[in-house]
Design a protein around this motif. Structure first.
Motif, PDB file in Angstrom:
ATOM      1  N   THR A  55       0.831  -1.206   0.000  1.00  0.00           N
ATOM      2  CA  THR A  55       0.000   0.000   0.000  1.00  0.00           C
ATOM      3  C   THR A  55       0.864   1.254   0.000  1.00  0.00           C
ATOM      4  OG1 THR A  55      -1.711  -1.210   1.213  1.00  0.00           O
ATOM      5  CG2 THR A  55      -1.857   1.193   1.198  1.00  0.00           C
ATOM      6  N   ALA A  56       1.926   1.247   0.800  1.00  0.00           N
ATOM      7  CA  ALA A  56       2.833   2.391   0.804  1.00  0.00           C
ATOM      8  C   ALA A  56       3.495   2.592  -0.553  1.00  0.00           C
ATOM      9  CB  ALA A  56       3.903   2.200   1.883  1.00  0.00           C
ATOM     10  N   LEU A  57       3.723   1.496  -1.286  1.00  0.00           N
ATOM     11  CA  LEU A  57       4.336   1.602  -2.606  1.00  0.00           C
ATOM     12  C   LEU A  57       3.346   2.059  -3.661  1.00  0.00           C
ATOM     13  CD1 LEU A  57       6.731   1.067  -4.539  1.00  0.00           C
ATOM     14  CD2 LEU A  57       5.931  -1.302  -4.682  1.00  0.00           C
ATOM     15  N   LEU A  58       2.097   1.572  -3.602  1.00  0.00           N
ATOM     16  CA  LEU A  58       1.126   1.833  -4.655  1.00  0.00           C
ATOM     17  C   LEU A  58       0.261   3.056  -4.402  1.00  0.00           C
ATOM     18  CD1 LEU A  58      -0.140  -1.834  -5.232  1.00  0.00           C
ATOM     19  CD2 LEU A  58       1.570  -0.581  -6.550  1.00  0.00           C
ATOM     20  N   PHE A  59       0.226   3.564  -3.181  1.00  0.00           N
ATOM     21  CA  PHE A  59      -0.694   4.659  -2.871  1.00  0.00           C
ATOM     22  C   PHE A  59      -0.431   5.940  -3.671  1.00  0.00           C
ATOM     23  CE2 PHE A  59      -2.202   8.240  -0.227  1.00  0.00           C
ATOM     24  CZ  PHE A  59      -3.552   7.920  -0.233  1.00  0.00           C
ATOM     25  N   PRO A  60       0.825   6.292  -3.990  1.00  0.00           N
ATOM     26  CA  PRO A  60       1.000   7.501  -4.828  1.00  0.00           C
ATOM     27  C   PRO A  60       0.239   7.438  -6.145  1.00  0.00           C
ATOM     28  CG  PRO A  60       3.083   6.903  -3.839  1.00  0.00           C
ATOM     29  CD  PRO A  60       2.125   5.792  -3.509  1.00  0.00           C
ATOM     30  N   LEU A  61       0.156   6.279  -6.787  1.00  0.00           N
ATOM     31  CA  LEU A  61      -0.614   6.166  -8.028  1.00  0.00           C
ATOM     32  C   LEU A  61      -2.101   6.344  -7.763  1.00  0.00           C
ATOM     33  CD1 LEU A  61      -0.857   5.536 -11.016  1.00  0.00           C
ATOM     34  CD2 LEU A  61      -0.810   3.091 -10.448  1.00  0.00           C
ATOM     35  N   THR A  62      -2.597   5.734  -6.699  1.00  0.00           N
ATOM     36  CA  THR A  62      -4.018   5.903  -6.355  1.00  0.00           C
ATOM     37  C   THR A  62      -4.341   7.357  -6.034  1.00  0.00           C
ATOM     38  OG1 THR A  62      -4.004   3.671  -5.433  1.00  0.00           O
ATOM     39  CG2 THR A  62      -5.856   5.071  -4.862  1.00  0.00           C
ATOM     40  N   ARG A  63      -3.464   8.017  -5.299  1.00  0.00           N
ATOM     41  CA  ARG A  63      -3.697   9.423  -4.960  1.00  0.00           C
ATOM     42  C   ARG A  63      -3.678  10.292  -6.206  1.00  0.00           C
ATOM     43  NH1 ARG A  63       0.433  11.358  -0.727  1.00  0.00           N
ATOM     44  NH2 ARG A  63       1.801  10.827  -2.478  1.00  0.00           N
ATOM     45  N   SER A  64      -2.797  10.007  -7.143  1.00  0.00           N
ATOM     46  CA  SER A  64      -2.746  10.792  -8.376  1.00  0.00           C
ATOM     47  C   SER A  64      -4.034  10.624  -9.177  1.00  0.00           C
ATOM     48  CB  SER A  64      -1.535  10.375  -9.220  1.00  0.00           C
ATOM     49  OG  SER A  64      -0.336  10.586  -8.505  1.00  0.00           O
ATOM     50  N   GLN A 216       9.371   3.119  -1.068  1.00  0.00           N
ATOM     51  CA  GLN A 216       9.615   3.691  -2.385  1.00  0.00           C
ATOM     52  C   GLN A 216      11.111   3.837  -2.663  1.00  0.00           C
ATOM     53  OE1 GLN A 216       7.313   7.312  -2.311  1.00  0.00           O
ATOM     54  NE2 GLN A 216       5.446   6.214  -1.772  1.00  0.00           N
ATOM     55  N   GLY A 217      11.875   4.267  -1.669  1.00  0.00           N
ATOM     56  CA  GLY A 217      13.312   4.392  -1.864  1.00  0.00           C
ATOM     57  C   GLY A 217      13.980   3.045  -2.061  1.00  0.00           C
ATOM     58  N   THR A 218      13.552   2.035  -1.282  1.00  0.00           N
ATOM     59  CA  THR A 218      14.144   0.708  -1.423  1.00  0.00           C
ATOM     60  C   THR A 218      13.832   0.102  -2.784  1.00  0.00           C
ATOM     61  OG1 THR A 218      13.940   0.370   0.969  1.00  0.00           O
ATOM     62  CG2 THR A 218      14.256  -1.581  -0.391  1.00  0.00           C
ATOM     63  N   VAL A 219      12.614   0.311  -3.277  1.00  0.00           N
ATOM     64  CA  VAL A 219      12.270  -0.197  -4.609  1.00  0.00           C
ATOM     65  C   VAL A 219      13.124   0.477  -5.681  1.00  0.00           C
ATOM     66  CG1 VAL A 219      10.435  -0.244  -6.348  1.00  0.00           C
ATOM     67  CG2 VAL A 219       9.946  -0.901  -3.996  1.00  0.00           C
ATOM     68  N   ALA A 220      13.321   1.789  -5.552  1.00  0.00           N
ATOM     69  CA  ALA A 220      14.156   2.489  -6.533  1.00  0.00           C
ATOM     70  C   ALA A 220      15.594   1.977  -6.507  1.00  0.00           C
ATOM     71  CB  ALA A 220      14.107   3.992  -6.265  1.00  0.00           C
ATOM     72  N   VAL A 221      16.164   1.827  -5.316  1.00  0.00           N
ATOM     73  CA  VAL A 221      17.545   1.346  -5.198  1.00  0.00           C
ATOM     74  C   VAL A 221      17.656  -0.094  -5.697  1.00  0.00           C
ATOM     75  CG1 VAL A 221      19.395   0.808  -3.566  1.00  0.00           C
ATOM     76  CG2 VAL A 221      18.099   2.920  -3.322  1.00  0.00           C
ATOM     77  N   ALA A 222      16.687  -0.950  -5.334  1.00  0.00           N
ATOM     78  CA  ALA A 222      16.727  -2.338  -5.787  1.00  0.00           C
ATOM     79  C   ALA A 222      16.594  -2.438  -7.303  1.00  0.00           C
ATOM     80  CB  ALA A 222      15.620  -3.138  -5.107  1.00  0.00           C
ATOM     81  N   ALA A 223      15.767  -1.569  -7.895  1.00  0.00           N
ATOM     82  CA  ALA A 223      15.621  -1.584  -9.353  1.00  0.00           C
ATOM     83  C   ALA A 223      16.928  -1.199 -10.040  1.00  0.00           C
ATOM     84  CB  ALA A 223      14.497  -0.645  -9.771  1.00  0.00           C
ATOM     85  N   VAL A 224      17.592  -0.176  -9.529  1.00  0.00           N
ATOM     86  CA  VAL A 224      18.879   0.220 -10.102  1.00  0.00           C
ATOM     87  C   VAL A 224      19.901  -0.906  -9.952  1.00  0.00           C
ATOM     88  CG1 VAL A 224      20.802   1.847  -9.875  1.00  0.00           C
ATOM     89  CG2 VAL A 224      18.452   2.671  -9.766  1.00  0.00           C
ATOM     90  N   HIS A 225      19.923  -1.525  -8.785  1.00  0.00           N
ATOM     91  CA  HIS A 225      20.880  -2.601  -8.524  1.00  0.00           C
ATOM     92  C   HIS A 225      20.628  -3.796  -9.441  1.00  0.00           C
ATOM     93  CE1 HIS A 225      23.987  -4.572  -6.357  1.00  0.00           C
ATOM     94  NE2 HIS A 225      23.212  -5.414  -5.704  1.00  0.00           N
ATOM     95  N   PRO A 299      22.115   6.585   1.129  1.00  0.00           N
ATOM     96  CA  PRO A 299      21.976   7.822   1.918  1.00  0.00           C
ATOM     97  C   PRO A 299      21.084   8.863   1.259  1.00  0.00           C
ATOM     98  CG  PRO A 299      24.271   7.117   1.838  1.00  0.00           C
ATOM     99  CD  PRO A 299      23.533   6.274   0.850  1.00  0.00           C
ATOM    100  N   LEU A 300      21.109   8.944  -0.071  1.00  0.00           N
ATOM    101  CA  LEU A 300      20.331   9.977  -0.745  1.00  0.00           C
ATOM    102  C   LEU A 300      18.851   9.632  -0.801  1.00  0.00           C
ATOM    103  CD1 LEU A 300      22.639  10.958  -3.753  1.00  0.00           C
ATOM    104  CD2 LEU A 300      22.211  12.256  -1.664  1.00  0.00           C
ATOM    105  N   ILE A 301      18.524   8.371  -0.996  1.00  0.00           N
ATOM    106  CA  ILE A 301      17.131   7.982  -1.229  1.00  0.00           C
ATOM    107  C   ILE A 301      16.477   7.450   0.032  1.00  0.00           C
ATOM    108  CG2 ILE A 301      15.623   6.489  -2.585  1.00  0.00           C
ATOM    109  CD1 ILE A 301      17.654   6.546  -4.814  1.00  0.00           C
ATOM    110  N   VAL A 302      17.134   6.510   0.705  1.00  0.00           N
ATOM    111  CA  VAL A 302      16.523   5.857   1.869  1.00  0.00           C
ATOM    112  C   VAL A 302      17.033   6.417   3.179  1.00  0.00           C
ATOM    113  CG1 VAL A 302      16.040   3.605   2.909  1.00  0.00           C
ATOM    114  CG2 VAL A 302      16.345   3.783   0.452  1.00  0.00           C
ATOM    115  N   GLY A 303      18.239   6.949   3.200  1.00  0.00           N
ATOM    116  CA  GLY A 303      18.851   7.375   4.457  1.00  0.00           C
ATOM    117  C   GLY A 303      18.071   8.441   5.190  1.00  0.00           C
ATOM    118  N   ARG A 304      17.408   9.312   4.453  1.00  0.00           N
ATOM    119  CA  ARG A 304      16.639  10.370   5.124  1.00  0.00           C
ATOM    120  C   ARG A 304      15.448   9.814   5.887  1.00  0.00           C
ATOM    121  NH1 ARG A 304      16.449  15.038   0.365  1.00  0.00           N
ATOM    122  NH2 ARG A 304      18.705  15.337   0.204  1.00  0.00           N
TER     123      ARG A 304
END
Length: 408
Positions: A55-64, A216-225, A299-304
């Motif tokens: 839900t935390a991953l998909l909610f931005p699309l639902t909100r949009s 969302q940050g972990t998905v972005a980092v995992a996708a890049v990796h 640090p840039l995406i998930v660290g905050r």
């Protein structure tokens, strides 16, 4: 004369220590029963935890979609269909590539085995072919000895598959209703806390923000990796590069431990298919990319969102893995981050309001020429009011302009 109370016979430091110990013991008992309850209800708790992450991953699309004017039910259905389409497409790609490249992997592994066998015979070790055959026979005998355990595991996998299917259905239902009615569910949940509902609301919103940023940050980092390692494997001509890239992507959700496992599998496949040199090259690229991820992307995406020390992450992973295995290790870090962000909001006291004000919303404004709700003249209409009649200082009224002040 009354004797001294017993507390005076104990040093203050020892009394405070005893009080802290009693509180810690009580908290430990409560946490122990809470963990046991979750373990007993793991069939429900694990799908609900995964549903919160989805839900935390998909909610931005639902909100949009909602902001674009779409009804919540339609926005939720479109979000779920998009997510299922992505998962189905990824599964089809992995399955197709695996069925196509697996025979090639078997041939390459056999060729590598023959090369290693020749090196063991003609190389510096000078082993005899009979010794190598004995080693292979011992490995085969070991596998045959474990055949019964392996067969039992395969047979019990049928019952596990039914439980997994039921958990997936529950997961989809929970995710759907959290996307559709999450705000209403949260409002209903807050009613049980009475006067402390504002603190719980602040803690819950802080926890949800932290969870959303983490997922969302972990998905972005995992996708890049996974993308980088997939390109490297495909460039080397390693079979099953697509399944290995997907494995690296999903393993990235488990910090430190996950990438170690996925990297080991990918390195062994590269070693069996392409030889030692390619395996070492891939291992070096994996280590360099992992360091860049840890020191730049994380640090840039998930660290905050987390701001956790690596030691804290390792300890949290260990506790989660001991309590719930791989699933516990996967959700341990976000759970710890949510608790870490929510507790300060629960302890935080609201700012003091100015005297005469309270937390109630202001009453609706009456007409300009009438009295307010308390029967008194409105302050901005009473030019001749006194401090006794109103807490505000009287407004300075300018005298009317005289005829000699008017411009000619």
């Amino acid at each position: 004369m009354l004797p001294d109370p017993p507390t005076k016979l104990v040093p203050p430091v020892l009394a405070r220590t005893a009080a802290w110990c009693a509180c810690l013991i009580l908290i430990g008992v409560v946490v122990n029963y809470f963990v046991q309850a979750i373990a007993a209800l793991s069939f429900v708790a694990l799908p609900v935890a995964i549903a919160l992450l989805l839900t935390a991953l998909l909610f931005p699309l639902t909100r949009s979609l909602r902001d674009a004017g779409m009804r919540p039910i339609y926005a939720t259905w479109i979000t779920m269909l998009v997510a299922l389409a992505v998962l189905t497409g990824t599964g089809w790609l992995v399955g197709a590539r695996a069925s196509e490249e697996f025979p090639n992997l078997v041939r390459q592994v056999q060729q590598t085995a023959r090369t290693v066998q020749e090196w063991l015979i003609t190389g510096p070790l000078h082993l005899r072919e009979a010794q190598i055959t004995d080693y292979v026979d011992e490995i085969a005998a070991l596998v045959n000895a474990q055949r019964t355990a392996i067969t039992g595991t395969v047979l019990s996998a049928g019952a596990v598959a039914v439980e997994v299917l039921a958990s997936i259905v529950l997961l989809l239902f929970v995710t759907f209703f959290l996307l559709k009615d999450g705000d209403r569910i949260w409002s209903w949940f807050l009613r049980a806390f009475g006067g402390v509902a504002p603190r719980v609301d602040r803690a819950g919103r802080a926890a949800w923000t932290t969870l959303s940023h983490y997922v969302q940050g972990t998905v972005a980092v995992a996708a890049v990796h996974g993308l980088i390692m997939g390109i490297v494997l495909a460039g080397m001509g390693v079979p099953l590069w697509a399944p290995l890239a997907v494995l690296i992507f999903f393993a990235s959700f488990i910090p430190i431990v996950g990438i170690f496992f996925a990297g080991t599998v990918a390195t062994l496949v590269t070693l069996g298919a392409k030889g030692l040199v390619y395996a070492l090259i891939f291992l070096g690229i994996l280590v360099v990319e992992q360091q860049l991820e840890n020191h730049v992307l994380q640090p840039l995406i998930v660290g905050r969102a987390l701001n956790f020390h690596p030691l804290a992450i390792i300890l949290v992973l260990a506790v989660g893995g001991i309590l719930a295995g791989i699933a516990g290790a996967a959700v341990a870090v976000p759970v710890a981050a949510v608790i870490y962000r929510a507790i300060p909001e629960l302890r935080h006291k609201p700012r003091a309001l100015p005297p005469g004000l309270d937390d109630r919303p202001p009453p609706p404004a009456p007409p300009d020429d009438g009295p307010d709700l308390h029967g008194e003249e409105r302050p901005w209409r009473t030019d001749h009011s006194t401090p006794q009649d109103d807490d505000r200082p009287p407004r300075q009224v300018e005298p009317p302009a005289r005829d000699d002040d008017k411009p000619s």
